[in-house]
Design a protein around this motif. Structure first.
Motif, PDB file in Angstrom:
ATOM      1  N   ALA A 423       0.837  -1.202   0.000  1.00 43.46           N
ATOM      2  CA  ALA A 423       0.000   0.000   0.000  1.00 43.46           C
ATOM      3  C   ALA A 423       0.869   1.248   0.000  1.00 43.46           C
ATOM      4  CB  ALA A 423      -0.918  -0.005   1.214  1.00 43.46           C
ATOM      5  N   THR A 424       0.464   2.240  -0.799  1.00 46.23           N
ATOM      6  CA  THR A 424       1.241   3.481  -0.914  1.00 46.23           C
ATOM      7  C   THR A 424       0.616   4.636  -0.145  1.00 46.23           C
ATOM      8  OG1 THR A 424       0.053   3.987  -2.971  1.00 46.23           O
ATOM      9  CG2 THR A 424       2.172   2.814  -3.160  1.00 46.23           C
ATOM     10  N   ASP A 425      -0.682   4.566   0.089  1.00 48.03           N
ATOM     11  CA  ASP A 425      -1.371   5.626   0.829  1.00 48.03           C
ATOM     12  C   ASP A 425      -1.105   5.432   2.329  1.00 48.03           C
ATOM     13  OD1 ASP A 425      -3.031   7.426   2.041  1.00 48.03           O
ATOM     14  OD2 ASP A 425      -4.812   6.909   0.868  1.00 48.03           O
ATOM     15  N   PRO A 426      -0.443   6.395   3.000  1.00 46.84           N
ATOM     16  CA  PRO A 426      -0.113   6.222   4.430  1.00 46.84           C
ATOM     17  C   PRO A 426      -1.345   6.000   5.307  1.00 46.84           C
ATOM     18  CG  PRO A 426       1.131   8.042   3.495  1.00 46.84           C
ATOM     19  CD  PRO A 426       0.123   7.640   2.459  1.00 46.84           C
ATOM     20  N   ALA A 427      -2.406   6.778   5.065  1.00 45.70           N
ATOM     21  CA  ALA A 427      -3.605   6.641   5.888  1.00 45.70           C
ATOM     22  C   ALA A 427      -4.232   5.267   5.698  1.00 45.70           C
ATOM     23  CB  ALA A 427      -4.608   7.738   5.548  1.00 45.70           C
ATOM     24  N   LEU A 428      -4.317   4.833   4.455  1.00 46.27           N
ATOM     25  CA  LEU A 428      -4.892   3.521   4.175  1.00 46.27           C
ATOM     26  C   LEU A 428      -3.996   2.415   4.720  1.00 46.27           C
ATOM     27  CD1 LEU A 428      -7.124   1.897   2.881  1.00 46.27           C
ATOM     28  CD2 LEU A 428      -5.912   2.044   0.688  1.00 46.27           C
ATOM     29  N   SER A 429      -2.695   2.639   4.673  1.00 45.37           N
ATOM     30  CA  SER A 429      -1.760   1.645   5.204  1.00 45.37           C
ATOM     31  C   SER A 429      -1.933   1.484   6.715  1.00 45.37           C
ATOM     32  CB  SER A 429      -0.325   2.061   4.883  1.00 45.37           C
ATOM     33  OG  SER A 429       0.598   1.134   5.417  1.00 45.37           O
ATOM     34  N   ARG A 430      -2.120   2.622   7.419  1.00 50.38           N
ATOM     35  CA  ARG A 430      -2.346   2.551   8.870  1.00 50.38           C
ATOM     36  C   ARG A 430      -3.645   1.831   9.185  1.00 50.38           C
ATOM     37  NH1 ARG A 430      -0.265   7.843   8.728  1.00 50.38           N
ATOM     38  NH2 ARG A 430      -2.384   8.705   8.683  1.00 50.38           N
ATOM     39  N   GLU A 431      -4.693   2.137   8.408  1.00 51.54           N
ATOM     40  CA  GLU A 431      -5.979   1.484   8.624  1.00 51.54           C
ATOM     41  C   GLU A 431      -5.875  -0.018   8.391  1.00 51.54           C
ATOM     42  OE1 GLU A 431     -10.556   1.490   6.831  1.00 51.54           O
ATOM     43  OE2 GLU A 431      -9.117   3.040   6.211  1.00 51.54           O
ATOM     44  N   ALA A 432      -5.151  -0.390   7.332  1.00 58.86           N
ATOM     45  CA  ALA A 432      -4.987  -1.811   7.022  1.00 58.86           C
ATOM     46  C   ALA A 432      -4.172  -2.514   8.105  1.00 58.86           C
ATOM     47  CB  ALA A 432      -4.317  -1.967   5.661  1.00 58.86           C
ATOM     48  N   ASN A 433      -3.117  -1.861   8.574  1.00 54.48           N
ATOM     49  CA  ASN A 433      -2.292  -2.462   9.629  1.00 54.48           C
ATOM     50  C   ASN A 433      -3.085  -2.645  10.923  1.00 54.48           C
ATOM     51  OD1 ASN A 433       0.243  -2.922   8.382  1.00 54.48           O
ATOM     52  ND2 ASN A 433       0.675  -0.721   8.424  1.00 54.48           N
ATOM     53  N   ASP A 434      -3.934  -1.662  11.243  1.00 57.63           N
ATOM     54  CA  ASP A 434      -4.777  -1.791  12.439  1.00 57.63           C
ATOM     55  C   ASP A 434      -5.737  -2.965  12.295  1.00 57.63           C
ATOM     56  OD1 ASP A 434      -3.543   0.380  13.582  1.00 57.63           O
ATOM     57  OD2 ASP A 434      -5.116   1.819  13.015  1.00 57.63           O
ATOM     58  N   ALA A 435      -6.317  -3.107  11.099  1.00 61.56           N
ATOM     59  CA  ALA A 435      -7.249  -4.214  10.866  1.00 61.56           C
ATOM     60  C   ALA A 435      -6.527  -5.552  10.959  1.00 61.56           C
ATOM     61  CB  ALA A 435      -7.916  -4.059   9.503  1.00 61.56           C
ATOM     62  N   VAL A 436      -5.314  -5.609  10.406  1.00 60.96           N
ATOM     63  CA  VAL A 436      -4.523  -6.842  10.468  1.00 60.96           C
ATOM     64  C   VAL A 436      -4.164  -7.170  11.916  1.00 60.96           C
ATOM     65  CG1 VAL A 436      -2.268  -7.827   9.901  1.00 60.96           C
ATOM     66  CG2 VAL A 436      -3.607  -6.682   8.131  1.00 60.96           C
ATOM     67  N   HIS A 437      -3.793  -6.142  12.675  1.00 62.50           N
ATOM     68  CA  HIS A 437      -3.422  -6.355  14.080  1.00 62.50           C
ATOM     69  C   HIS A 437      -4.606  -6.896  14.879  1.00 62.50           C
ATOM     70  CE1 HIS A 437      -3.005  -5.041  18.301  1.00 62.50           C
ATOM     71  NE2 HIS A 437      -1.733  -5.391  18.135  1.00 62.50           N
ATOM     72  N   ASP A 438      -5.774  -6.263  14.735  1.00 61.03           N
ATOM     73  CA  ASP A 438      -6.956  -6.705  15.480  1.00 61.03           C
ATOM     74  C   ASP A 438      -7.398  -8.097  15.042  1.00 61.03           C
ATOM     75  OD1 ASP A 438      -6.849  -4.299  16.728  1.00 61.03           O
ATOM     76  OD2 ASP A 438      -8.634  -3.442  15.768  1.00 61.03           O
ATOM     77  N   ALA A 439      -7.336  -8.357  13.733  1.00 57.96           N
ATOM     78  CA  ALA A 439      -7.746  -9.673  13.234  1.00 57.96           C
ATOM     79  C   ALA A 439      -6.811 -10.761  13.748  1.00 57.96           C
ATOM     80  CB  ALA A 439      -7.765  -9.661  11.705  1.00 57.96           C
ATOM     81  N   THR A 440      -5.515 -10.469  13.770  1.00 60.52           N
ATOM     82  CA  THR A 440      -4.541 -11.440  14.285  1.00 60.52           C
ATOM     83  C   THR A 440      -4.828 -11.756  15.749  1.00 60.52           C
ATOM     84  OG1 THR A 440      -2.863 -10.600  12.755  1.00 60.52           O
ATOM     85  CG2 THR A 440      -2.094 -11.900  14.639  1.00 60.52           C
ATOM     86  N   PHE A 441      -5.077 -10.708  16.528  1.00 58.96           N
ATOM     87  CA  PHE A 441      -5.383 -10.915  17.953  1.00 58.96           C
ATOM     88  C   PHE A 441      -6.659 -11.733  18.125  1.00 58.96           C
ATOM     89  CE2 PHE A 441      -7.639  -9.785  21.803  1.00 58.96           C
ATOM     90  CZ  PHE A 441      -6.663  -9.923  22.779  1.00 58.96           C
ATOM     91  N   ASN A 442      -7.716 -11.365  17.412  1.00 61.04           N
ATOM     92  CA  ASN A 442      -9.001 -12.047  17.582  1.00 61.04           C
ATOM     93  C   ASN A 442      -8.931 -13.514  17.185  1.00 61.04           C
ATOM     94  OD1 ASN A 442     -10.264  -9.786  18.581  1.00 61.04           O
ATOM     95  ND2 ASN A 442     -11.142  -9.164  16.620  1.00 61.04           N
ATOM     96  N   LEU A 443      -8.217 -13.814  16.101  1.00 59.05           N
ATOM     97  CA  LEU A 443      -8.111 -15.206  15.671  1.00 59.05           C
ATOM     98  C   LEU A 443      -7.313 -16.035  16.673  1.00 59.05           C
ATOM     99  CD1 LEU A 443      -7.557 -14.739  11.822  1.00 59.05           C
ATOM    100  CD2 LEU A 443      -9.588 -15.641  12.971  1.00 59.05           C
ATOM    101  N   ARG A 444      -6.227 -15.466  17.198  1.00 55.07           N
ATOM    102  CA  ARG A 444      -5.464 -16.188  18.216  1.00 55.07           C
ATOM    103  C   ARG A 444      -6.291 -16.344  19.490  1.00 55.07           C
ATOM    104  NH1 ARG A 444      -2.838 -19.239  15.938  1.00 55.07           N
ATOM    105  NH2 ARG A 444      -1.683 -19.698  17.860  1.00 55.07           N
ATOM    106  N   PHE A 445      -7.084 -15.338  19.793  1.00 51.70           N
ATOM    107  CA  PHE A 445      -7.954 -15.371  20.971  1.00 51.70           C
ATOM    108  C   PHE A 445      -8.934 -16.538  20.866  1.00 51.70           C
ATOM    109  CE2 PHE A 445     -11.537 -13.028  23.367  1.00 51.70           C
ATOM    110  CZ  PHE A 445     -11.148 -13.580  24.569  1.00 51.70           C
ATOM    111  N   ILE A 446      -9.540 -16.707  19.696  1.00 50.71           N
ATOM    112  CA  ILE A 446     -10.507 -17.794  19.503  1.00 50.71           C
ATOM    113  C   ILE A 446      -9.819 -19.150  19.583  1.00 50.71           C
ATOM    114  CG2 ILE A 446     -11.979 -18.907  17.774  1.00 50.71           C
ATOM    115  CD1 ILE A 446     -12.891 -16.188  16.882  1.00 50.71           C
ATOM    116  N   ILE A 447      -8.667 -19.267  18.923  1.00 47.82           N
ATOM    117  CA  ILE A 447      -7.976 -20.560  18.877  1.00 47.82           C
ATOM    118  C   ILE A 447      -7.487 -20.966  20.267  1.00 47.82           C
ATOM    119  CG2 ILE A 447      -5.942 -21.752  17.974  1.00 47.82           C
ATOM    120  CD1 ILE A 447      -6.287 -20.010  15.420  1.00 47.82           C
TER     121      ILE A 447
END
Length: 569
Positions: A423-447
């Motif tokens: 991703a080249t857009d900084p704002a979109l990159s931050r949003e995507a990284n936040d989504a990836v971080h939360d998704a990673t946590f939630n999936l590990r939480f469930i497992i």
């Protein structure tokens, strides 16, 4: 032979008796009483004798021998006679050094005790107050506060000044707060239970023991050698080279909690106004400790401070001393909290107060299969015991479905990570990284927490995670799999896994919808899944999707009219 005296003879006898004490009367005196000097001398003698007797009794009543004349005082007298205070009369301690008025009041109280003894209305457990002024009077312990730190016979360091001067941690102590007779045979000795309660109560947390003032605030490091089998050990030398915490070897030195239960209050009080203040700790200590000599053990349960002899420790510890937070994830998941971006959703079983032992019924041997150690694990017996045979097989199928869905979401997450890296857009990159971080946590939480602990919460987390990843992927123009129709994410698992197996009845053939009969069963017969028309959240909380979903099949269906707007006048 009986002699009948005449009236004159009787009067003659009375006149003679009165004459003996100095009172003369008769016809010669016109029957008037004449007081001779002998009467005044005799009266003065009686008064003097009474005064001497009263003074003598007062003096005798201050002696220890008078105290033991009451049989219930004999054990206390014996304890005093063998104590360090055996040369100090009882009254020097039990009567404060104060005004004569106070002393007279104390004498009155003492006489009332004598009256109780004579009338047999006394208690077999006497209660006595000892004022600090009695201890600190001149000639006794008047310089005790100036001595600084002293070492007791048990090797405990102590300084009287900080304990008696001012309020310490909300408590004003007195001499008898620590020095008392809580057991027959120990007269005004240190009641170590008081020390333990103040310094150790509520001072342990897991494996940590943090006494008030620290261990070495009271204890000197032993400077003697201890031999355990073939090893010689010296505390002082060892700790000078190795900073090891005391609780590493002395984890069991605090035994008991020292808690106060309300039933203790009922042994002395029954007034509602007093019982209402059981939670007012400062008030309770002010009235029981500072104002009156109420021993701590009257209210507190026992708290012991002991050192176990080497080689005799039983190691009866709570597992959490070493295995901390081992099941925190499962507890939070069961309670329906902890996931990122998902509102709380407690399990229906949690709301019904079903505890862990309700499902963890199977005994499992340790991996090495040595000894009798077992672990209780969850199995289907808990499901069947509560819900019946129809639920057999649902537990493993549910866990399998959650694991498969989480695995597919993890694959989707990996694809999104690749797109985020480019991703080249900084704002979109931050949003995507936040989504990836939360998704990673939630999936590990469930497992890690096992989704079956709260399947409804698991479904909500997976649904929210999928929606978040899909939304970010669309913004990144990345191609990812559409998982919205998976049973756990869509909510269809309710019908396929539970309702179909258990036999939960669907509503009647027709239901009322917008004032009309809607052929509900016909939709099912036509192959429509429940999640086509409904959204799923909390157990049995099934809601209809917006009318726009209905219009995909029923084009002539009218939208719900918007509510009229009320204009301010």
């Amino acid at each position: 032979m009986e002699v009948d005296l005449s009236t004159d003879e009787k009067l003659s006898l009375w006149r003679r008796a009165l004459l003996l004490i100095g009172i003369e009367t008769g016809p010669r005196r016109g029957w008037r009483a004449h007081i001779r000097p002998r009467f005044f001398l005799l009266l003065l003698g009686i008064v003097a004798l009474g005064f001497v007797g009263l003074v003598g009794f007062a003096a005798y009543s201050t002696s220890p021998s008078f105290c033991k004349s009451c049989h219930i005082m004999q054990p206390y007298y014996d304890a005093w006679a063998t104590s360090k205070h055996s040369m100090v009369p009882c009254v020097d301690c039990h009567y404060p050094a104060s005004t004569p008025r106070t002393l007279l009041w104390k004498k009155f109280q003492a006489m009332s005790q004598v009256a109780k003894y004579v009338t047999r209305t006394y208690s077999s457990k006497p209660f006595a107050e000892v004022d600090d002024s009695s201890c600190l009077r001149k000639g006794c312990h008047s310089t005790r506060l100036l001595q600084g730190r002293v070492v007791s016979a048990k090797g405990v360091l102590f300084d009287h000044r900080p304990h008696l001067e001012g309020v310490r941690y909300g408590r004003q102590l007195r001499c008898v707060s620590c020095h008392s007779q809580i057991a027959i045979g120990r007269h005004i000795e240190v009641a170590w239970d008081t020390c333990y309660l103040c310094h150790l109560k509520d001072r342990t947390s897991g494996r940590k023991i943090e006494p008030l003032g620290g261990c070495q605030g009271c204890h000197l490091l032993p400077d003697r050698e201890i031999k355990v089998q073939n090893v010689t050990y010296n505390h002082k030398e060892f700790l000078a080279q190795h900073p090891v915490a005391c609780e590493s070897c002395h984890q069991d030195v605090v035994q008991g909690t020292g808690e106060v239960t309300q039933d203790r209050c009922f042994t002395c009080h029954n007034e509602p106004k007093k019982l209402e203040r059981i939670g007012d700790i400062q008030f309770l200590h002010q009235n029981h400790v500072t104002k009156h000599n109420t021993a701590c053990f009257h209210c507190h349960r026992e708290l012991r401070h002991v050192v176990t002899a080497a080689g005799t420790k039983k190691l009866n510890y709570d597992c959490t001393l070493c295995h901390t937070d081992m099941h925190d994830l499962q507890r939070e998941f069961y309670r329906g909290v902890g996931a990122k971006g998902v509102p709380p959703m407690p399990s229906p079983m949690y709301l019904s107060n079903v505890d862990c032992v309700g499902c963890h019924l199977e005994k499992k041997q340790t991996e090495v299969d040595v000894g009798e150690a077992t672990t209780y694990v969850g199995n289907e017996k808990g499901c069947v015991d509560c819900h019946g045979q129809a639920y057999l097989g649902i537990l493993p199928e549910t866990q399998k479905l959650v694991d498969e869905t989480a695995a597919k979401l993890e694959a989707k997450l990996e694809e999104l990570k690749k797109a985020t890296a480019t991703a080249t857009d900084p704002a979109l990159s931050r949003e995507a990284n936040d989504a990836v971080h939360d998704a990673t946590f939630n999936l590990r939480f469930i497992i890690k927490s096992r989704g079956v602990h709260n399947i409804y919460y698991a479904a909500q987390i997976l649904r929210a995670t999928d929606a978040s990843l899909t939304g970010v992927a669309e913004k990144l123009k990345a191609k990812v799999d559409d998982l919205s129709e998976l049973p756990v994410i869509s909510g269809a698992f309710c019908a396929t896994m539970c309702h179909g197996k258990v036999g939960v009845k669907v509503p009647a053939e027709t239901v009322k919808f917008r004032g009309k009969d809607m052929p509900h069963k016909q939709h099912i017969d036509d192959g429509q899944a429940c999640n086509v028309c409904h959204t799923f959240g909390v157990h049995k909380d099934v809601k209809l999707k917006p009318i726009a979903v209905c219009k995909q099949c029923h084009e002539d269906m009218q939208e719900d009219p918007e509510p009229e707007k009320v204009e301010d006048k």
